[in-house]
Design an enzyme around this catalytic site. Structure first.
Site, PDB file in Angstrom:
ATOM      1  N   TYR A 104       0.825  -1.220   0.000  1.00 35.18           N
ATOM      2  CA  TYR A 104       0.000   0.000   0.000  1.00 35.18           C
ATOM      3  C   TYR A 104       0.856   1.266   0.000  1.00 35.18           C
ATOM      4  CZ  TYR A 104      -4.066  -2.872   0.276  1.00 35.18           C
ATOM      5  OH  TYR A 104      -5.027  -3.797  -0.039  1.00 35.18           O
ATOM      6  N   ARG A 112       1.536   2.062  -3.628  1.00 34.79           N
ATOM      7  CA  ARG A 112       0.360   2.614  -4.327  1.00 34.79           C
ATOM      8  C   ARG A 112       0.018   4.015  -3.817  1.00 34.79           C
ATOM      9  NH1 ARG A 112      -4.064  -1.885  -3.730  1.00 34.79           N
ATOM     10  NH2 ARG A 112      -5.325  -0.491  -5.052  1.00 34.79           N
ATOM     11  N   ASN A 145     -13.070   1.918  -6.016  1.00 40.14           N
ATOM     12  CA  ASN A 145     -11.692   2.388  -6.061  1.00 40.14           C
ATOM     13  C   ASN A 145     -11.294   3.049  -4.748  1.00 40.14           C
ATOM     14  OD1 ASN A 145     -11.772   1.510  -8.696  1.00 40.14           O
ATOM     15  ND2 ASN A 145     -12.164   3.546  -9.537  1.00 40.14           N
ATOM     16  N   ILE A 146     -10.037   2.966  -4.431  1.00 41.90           N
ATOM     17  CA  ILE A 146      -9.536   3.587  -3.193  1.00 41.90           C
ATOM     18  C   ILE A 146      -8.729   4.843  -3.500  1.00 41.90           C
ATOM     19  CG2 ILE A 146      -9.605   1.398  -1.944  1.00 41.90           C
ATOM     20  CD1 ILE A 146      -6.602   1.125  -2.289  1.00 41.90           C
ATOM     21  N   HIS A 157     -14.945   0.345  -0.740  1.00 43.22           N
ATOM     22  CA  HIS A 157     -13.758  -0.446  -0.391  1.00 43.22           C
ATOM     23  C   HIS A 157     -12.705   0.380   0.333  1.00 43.22           C
ATOM     24  CE1 HIS A 157     -14.748  -3.544  -3.773  1.00 43.22           C
ATOM     25  NE2 HIS A 157     -15.520  -3.686  -2.706  1.00 43.22           N
ATOM     26  N   CYS A 169      -0.670   5.486  16.923  1.00 45.14           N
ATOM     27  CA  CYS A 169      -1.933   6.180  16.665  1.00 45.14           C
ATOM     28  C   CYS A 169      -1.949   7.525  17.391  1.00 45.14           C
ATOM     29  CB  CYS A 169      -3.090   5.307  17.171  1.00 45.14           C
ATOM     30  SG  CYS A 169      -4.694   6.116  17.095  1.00 45.14           S
ATOM     31  N   GLY A 193     -16.133   0.597 -15.762  1.00 47.76           N
ATOM     32  CA  GLY A 193     -14.739   0.235 -15.508  1.00 47.76           C
ATOM     33  C   GLY A 193     -14.540  -0.838 -14.465  1.00 47.76           C
ATOM     34  N   ASN A 218     -17.549  -0.129 -20.284  1.00 50.37           N
ATOM     35  CA  ASN A 218     -16.307  -0.814 -19.944  1.00 50.37           C
ATOM     36  C   ASN A 218     -15.435  -0.952 -21.196  1.00 50.37           C
ATOM     37  OD1 ASN A 218     -15.017  -2.003 -17.603  1.00 50.37           O
ATOM     38  ND2 ASN A 218     -15.212  -3.999 -18.628  1.00 50.37           N
TER      39      ASN A 218
HETATM   40  C1  BV8 Z   1     -17.167  -9.696   1.629  1.00 52.91           C
HETATM   41  C2  BV8 Z   1      -9.642  -2.747  -1.725  1.00 52.91           C
HETATM   42  C3  BV8 Z   1     -18.332 -10.717   3.392  1.00 52.91           C
HETATM   43  C4  BV8 Z   1      -8.235  -3.122  -1.464  1.00 52.91           C
HETATM   44  C5  BV8 Z   1     -10.813  -4.612  -2.774  1.00 52.91           C
HETATM   45  C6  BV8 Z   1     -14.496 -16.778  -1.081  1.00 52.91           C
HETATM   46  C7  BV8 Z   1     -13.838 -16.466   0.104  1.00 52.91           C
HETATM   47  C8  BV8 Z   1     -13.934 -15.213   0.698  1.00 52.91           C
HETATM   48  C9  BV8 Z   1     -14.694 -14.238   0.098  1.00 52.91           C
HETATM   49  C10 BV8 Z   1     -15.319 -14.557  -1.090  1.00 52.91           C
HETATM   50  C11 BV8 Z   1     -15.252 -15.805  -1.685  1.00 52.91           C
HETATM   51  N1  BV8 Z   1     -15.987 -15.797  -2.827  1.00 52.91           N
HETATM   52  C12 BV8 Z   1     -16.511 -14.575  -2.979  1.00 52.91           C
HETATM   53  C13 BV8 Z   1     -16.119 -13.836  -1.925  1.00 52.91           C
HETATM   54  C14 BV8 Z   1     -16.435 -12.507  -1.682  1.00 52.91           C
HETATM   55  C15 BV8 Z   1     -15.220 -11.668  -2.082  1.00 52.91           C
HETATM   56  C16 BV8 Z   1     -15.073 -11.733  -3.572  1.00 52.91           C
HETATM   57  O1  BV8 Z   1     -15.896 -11.213  -4.283  1.00 52.91           O
HETATM   58  N2  BV8 Z   1     -14.005 -12.413  -4.066  1.00 52.91           N
HETATM   59  C17 BV8 Z   1     -13.850 -12.548  -5.509  1.00 52.91           C
HETATM   60  C18 BV8 Z   1     -12.371 -12.452  -5.865  1.00 52.91           C
HETATM   61  C19 BV8 Z   1     -14.464 -13.881  -5.952  1.00 52.91           C
HETATM   62  N3  BV8 Z   1     -15.563 -10.348  -1.636  1.00 52.91           N
HETATM   63  C20 BV8 Z   1     -15.159  -9.934  -0.430  1.00 52.91           C
HETATM   64  O2  BV8 Z   1     -14.388 -10.529   0.281  1.00 52.91           O
HETATM   65  C21 BV8 Z   1     -15.768  -8.611   0.003  1.00 52.91           C
HETATM   66  N4  BV8 Z   1     -16.264  -8.774   1.345  1.00 52.91           N
HETATM   67  O3  BV8 Z   1     -17.681 -10.446   0.833  1.00 52.91           O
HETATM   68  O4  BV8 Z   1     -17.442  -9.703   2.959  1.00 52.91           O
HETATM   69  C22 BV8 Z   1     -18.633 -10.470   4.792  1.00 52.91           C
HETATM   70  C23 BV8 Z   1     -19.924 -10.693   5.223  1.00 52.91           C
HETATM   71  C24 BV8 Z   1     -20.217 -10.466   6.536  1.00 52.91           C
HETATM   72  C25 BV8 Z   1     -19.241 -10.018   7.419  1.00 52.91           C
HETATM   73  C26 BV8 Z   1     -17.941  -9.784   6.965  1.00 52.91           C
HETATM   74  C27 BV8 Z   1     -17.626 -10.011   5.651  1.00 52.91           C
HETATM   75  C28 BV8 Z   1     -14.752  -7.494   0.047  1.00 52.91           C
HETATM   76  C29 BV8 Z   1     -14.235  -7.210  -1.352  1.00 52.91           C
HETATM   77  C30 BV8 Z   1     -13.372  -5.968  -1.319  1.00 52.91           C
HETATM   78  C31 BV8 Z   1     -11.927  -6.341  -1.452  1.00 52.91           C
HETATM   79  N5  BV8 Z   1     -11.129  -5.122  -1.621  1.00 52.91           N
HETATM   80  N6  BV8 Z   1     -10.097  -3.487  -2.883  1.00 52.91           N
HETATM   81  C32 BV8 Z   1      -7.324  -2.672  -2.581  1.00 52.91           C
HETATM   82  O5  BV8 Z   1      -7.757  -1.972  -3.530  1.00 52.91           O
HETATM   83  O6  BV8 Z   1      -6.156  -3.038  -2.491  1.00 52.91           O
HETATM   84  S1  BV8 Z   1     -11.364  -5.377  -4.195  1.00 52.91           S
HETATM   85  C33 BV8 Z   1     -10.581  -4.800  -5.577  1.00 52.91           C
HETATM   86  O7  BV8 Z   1     -11.307  -5.373  -6.680  1.00 52.91           O
HETATM   87  C34 BV8 Z   1     -10.680  -3.310  -5.831  1.00 52.91           C
HETATM   88  O8  BV8 Z   1     -11.562  -2.635  -4.957  1.00 52.91           O
HETATM   89  C35 BV8 Z   1     -11.274  -3.271  -7.216  1.00 52.91           C
HETATM   90  O9  BV8 Z   1     -11.893  -2.083  -7.491  1.00 52.91           O
HETATM   91  C36 BV8 Z   1     -12.196  -4.374  -7.093  1.00 52.91           C
HETATM   92  C37 BV8 Z   1     -12.910  -4.833  -8.276  1.00 52.91           C
HETATM   93  O10 BV8 Z   1     -12.003  -4.862  -9.349  1.00 52.91           O
HETATM   94  P1  BV8 Z   1     -12.326  -3.904 -10.589  1.00 52.91           P
HETATM   95  O11 BV8 Z   1     -12.461  -2.520 -10.081  1.00 52.91           O
HETATM   96  O12 BV8 Z   1     -13.462  -4.483 -11.340  1.00 52.91           O
HETATM   97  O13 BV8 Z   1     -10.970  -3.970 -11.385  1.00 52.91           O
HETATM   98  P2  BV8 Z   1     -10.566  -5.076 -12.485  1.00 52.91           P
HETATM   99  O14 BV8 Z   1      -9.125  -4.882 -12.780  1.00 52.91           O
HETATM  100  O15 BV8 Z   1     -11.067  -6.413 -12.052  1.00 52.91           O
HETATM  101  O16 BV8 Z   1     -11.423  -4.668 -13.778  1.00 52.91           O
HETATM  102  C38 BV8 Z   1     -11.147  -3.430 -14.420  1.00 52.91           C
HETATM  103  C39 BV8 Z   1     -12.059  -3.344 -15.637  1.00 52.91           C
HETATM  104  O17 BV8 Z   1     -11.814  -2.087 -16.290  1.00 52.91           O
HETATM  105  C40 BV8 Z   1     -11.806  -4.424 -16.674  1.00 52.91           C
HETATM  106  O18 BV8 Z   1     -13.036  -5.048 -17.017  1.00 52.91           O
HETATM  107  C41 BV8 Z   1     -11.216  -3.679 -17.880  1.00 52.91           C
HETATM  108  O19 BV8 Z   1     -11.690  -4.209 -19.114  1.00 52.91           O
HETATM  109  C42 BV8 Z   1     -11.743  -2.287 -17.678  1.00 52.91           C
HETATM  110  N7  BV8 Z   1     -10.871  -1.232 -18.226  1.00 52.91           N
HETATM  111  C43 BV8 Z   1      -9.516  -1.204 -18.253  1.00 52.91           C
HETATM  112  N8  BV8 Z   1      -9.094  -0.059 -18.830  1.00 52.91           N
HETATM  113  C44 BV8 Z   1     -10.205   0.646 -19.156  1.00 52.91           C
HETATM  114  C45 BV8 Z   1     -11.332  -0.101 -18.778  1.00 52.91           C
HETATM  115  N9  BV8 Z   1     -12.579   0.331 -18.988  1.00 52.91           N
HETATM  116  C46 BV8 Z   1     -12.730   1.525 -19.600  1.00 52.91           C
HETATM  117  N10 BV8 Z   1     -11.691   2.302 -19.994  1.00 52.91           N
HETATM  118  C47 BV8 Z   1     -10.427   1.898 -19.784  1.00 52.91           C
HETATM  119  N11 BV8 Z   1      -9.397   2.689 -20.185  1.00 52.91           N
END
Ligand code: BV8
Length: 239
Positions: free
Chosen positions: A56, A59, A94-95, A111, A138, A178, A204
């Site tokens: 972090y 970033r 996004n963060i 997030h 802190c 996005g 997207n």
């Molecule tokens: C939760 C912050 C429950 C940190 C992020 C199994 C085990 C455990 C959990 C899970 C599981 N299965 C599912 C889950 C849930 C899990 C999840 O979804 N996992 C996925 C991987 C399967 N989710 C969680 O854990 C969430 N919490 O479920 O809690 C709970 C319930 C009760 C009590 C407690 C808890 C929390 C998820 C948040 C994680 N943190 N980020 C950091 O940033 O470092 S996630 C991270 O992914 C970012 O936030 C990011 O924004 C997010 C999503 O990614 P995208 O933004 O979509 O980015 P990506 O690269 O994937 O895509 C970009 C797109 O842009 C592409 O499509 C591309 O084509 C397009 N693009 C590129 N260039 C351009 C463009 N478009 C237009 N123009 C361009 N120029």
């Protein structure tokens, strides 16, 4: 923050790509370089906090360097909020702070935020642009070693979910910009609004995992597709 917005916009890393910030799942994305399990879970932070701080810190330094600016897509969404009478809420995954710096005000970071830190002991949240390490204490409770990035890791509950679902239940237009539609609960928002008369649009670079759920889609660079769609909304004037 007006929860009666009748446009809700979900954004992901793709909207910031043309500002110079890496996405996660593109070929040159962040998850191609590091594993989620090593840097973006509470377990990773407990196991190797220095490694997570390094991830972090790199970033945060990039974002705070002054070389990263909002792009035309961020600016177009700020214009939409300023000119659309029904209200606009941006829910970003996004963060980064590019929506704020483009002028958006009605904005939720589900997030968390890279330029803020949180104390694991007293939960105080503080603005932070420097490197963070275990040596820092802190400012509120004095606890040393317990400061973490104020971001939501995998397995942690995203922020403001109640307000987000209230806004989704009221909106007439849901735009997803996005994001690859891989991460829940954000990837489930389109299903949540479908069936209630809400129009859904995906903007997207390419079809996302949830593309088939959207009524309308526009693919291309966000700096071109988002301003064009905002013009369409503002010139059409009805939803
Ligand atoms: C939760 C912050 C429950 C940190 C992020 C199994 C085990 C455990 C959990 C899970 C599981 N299965 C599912 C889950 C849930 C899990 C999840 O979804 N996992 C996925 C991987 C399967 N989710 C969680 O854990 C969430 N919490 O479920 O809690 C709970 C319930 C009760 C009590 C407690 C808890 C929390 C998820 C948040 C994680 N943190 N980020 C950091 O940033 O470092 S996630 C991270 O992914 C970012 O936030 C990011 O924004 C997010 C999503 O990614 P995208 O933004 O979509 O980015 P990506 O690269 O994937 O895509 C970009 C797109 O842009 C592409 O499509 C591309 O084509 C397009 N693009 C590129 N260039 C351009 C463009 N478009 C237009 N123009 C361009 N120029």
């Amino acid at each position: 923050m007006t929860d009666t917005a009748n446009i809700v916009v979900l954004t992901g890393a793709g909207i910031s790509k043309e500002s110079g910030l890496a996405t996660f799942r593109d070929a040159d994305g962040i998850w191609a370089r590091v594993r989620i399990e090593d840097v973006a879970t509470p377990e990773a932070f407990a196991r190797d906090p220095e490694r997570v701080h390094d991830f972090y810190n790199t970033r945060r330094a990039g974002l705070a360097s002054g070389g990263v600016m909002p792009n035309a897509a961020h600016v177009a969404l700020a214009r939409l909020e300023a000119e659309w009478p029904g209200g606009v809420l941006i829910v970003t995954q996004n963060i980064d702070d590019l929506h704020e710096r483009a002028g958006s005000r009605n904005l939720l970071h589900m997030h968390g935020e890279l330029l803020k830190i949180r104390c694991n002991r007293c939960q105080a949240i503080t603005g932070w642009t420097e490197d963070l390490s275990l040596e820092h204490a802190c400012a509120d409770c004095g606890d040393a070693g317990g400061l973490r990035p104020n971001v939501v890791w995998f397995g942690e509950m995203p922020l403001e979910m109640e307000r987000i679902y209230q806004a989704l239940d009221r909106c007439r237009l849901f735009m997803s910009i996005g994001t690859s539609g891989n991460v829940y609960p954000a990837a489930g928002f389109v299903a949540h609004v479908t069936g209630g008369g809400t129009h859904t649009v995906e903007i997207n670079m390419e079809p996302s995992e949830g593309a088939a759920q959207f009524a309308e889609a526009h693919y291309g660079l966000a700096t071109e597709t988002v301003p064009a769609y905002v013009d369409k909304i503002l010139n059409g004037g009805k939803l």
